[in-house]
Design a protein around this motif. Sequence first.
Motif, short mmCIF file in Angstrom:
data_model
loop_
_atom_site.label_atom_id
_atom_site.label_comp_id
_atom_site.label_asym_id
_atom_site.label_seq_id
_atom_site.Cartn_x
_atom_site.Cartn_y
_atom_site.Cartn_z
N UNK A 126 -41.91 -13.04 3.44
CA UNK A 126 -41.01 -11.95 3.44
C UNK A 126 -39.83 -11.94 3.59
N UNK A 127 -39.52 -12.67 4.61
CA UNK A 127 -38.17 -12.51 5.31
C UNK A 127 -37.45 -14.15 4.83
N UNK A 128 -37.95 -14.85 3.76
CA UNK A 128 -37.55 -16.02 3.68
C UNK A 128 -36.15 -16.06 2.91
N UNK A 129 -35.74 -14.77 2.17
CA UNK A 129 -34.35 -14.62 1.36
C UNK A 129 -33.80 -13.78 1.71
N UNK A 130 -32.53 -13.64 1.62
CA UNK A 130 -31.55 -12.50 2.12
C UNK A 130 -32.05 -11.39 1.35
N UNK A 131 -31.90 -10.22 2.14
CA UNK A 131 -32.19 -8.97 1.45
C UNK A 131 -31.57 -7.70 2.16
N UNK A 132 -31.45 -6.58 1.73
CA UNK A 132 -30.96 -5.41 2.53
C UNK A 132 -32.23 -4.33 2.95
N UNK A 133 -31.81 -3.82 4.01
CA UNK A 133 -33.02 -3.05 4.83
C UNK A 133 -32.37 -1.63 5.18
N UNK A 134 -33.03 -0.65 4.69
CA UNK A 134 -32.20 0.70 5.20
C UNK A 134 -33.05 1.60 6.43
N UNK A 135 -32.40 1.63 7.34
CA UNK A 135 -33.29 2.07 8.54
C UNK A 135 -33.32 3.52 8.64
N UNK A 136 -32.67 4.08 7.64
CA UNK A 136 -33.03 5.81 7.11
C UNK A 136 -34.26 6.18 6.33
N UNK A 137 -34.27 5.34 5.27
CA UNK A 137 -35.26 5.84 4.12
C UNK A 137 -36.25 4.71 4.36
N UNK A 138 -36.15 3.64 5.10
CA UNK A 138 -37.04 2.55 5.22
C UNK A 138 -37.34 1.76 3.98
N UNK A 139 -36.22 1.91 3.14
CA UNK A 139 -36.29 1.04 1.90
C UNK A 139 -36.03 -0.38 2.08
N UNK A 140 -36.66 -1.26 1.29
CA UNK A 140 -36.11 -2.85 1.34
C UNK A 140 -35.56 -3.33 -0.08
N UNK A 141 -34.41 -3.59 -0.28
CA UNK A 141 -33.93 -4.31 -1.55
C UNK A 141 -33.92 -5.73 -1.64
#
Length: 155
Positions: A126-141
Amino acid sequence: MDLVKIDSVSNKKICPKCKGELRRVEGGAVTIVNGKVDMEATKPRLVCDECGVFYRELLNSGYYNTFDLPANERKQKNRVIATGDIPPQILKREADGKCPCPRCGERMDFVEAGPVQIVNGKPDFSNTMDHFKCPYCKSVFRKIVGTDFFQWSEK
């Protein structure tokens, strides 16, 4: 109409109700309301987005009148868009390493790719590619393979 005194901490004005930071909005052009000149719009004001009010100083006295913020200027609180309503989009990391979250509007963290991890004896990719993570709504893009587009992901 009550007059309030607004405190400053490190050159930042503090809301007397919620103790949050106030943002300064400069005055604009003279407006015409109901056929009359409205000079109030030319004066600067201090806005509290949390409380939905703004403060305008009374004759350089250090005391402020409190007014309700017009509905069209209020920020939506805790408005989170449904995941099915978020189309894939291009997300760019800004100078601080963050970007606005398409789901809630807060600032997301950029997470750089890391090695495969072993979790409970199984490989976790799951973390082998760059991504964005939102600490507020817990979304991952996560990035859609072979494109510059990011899409909401469950984890």
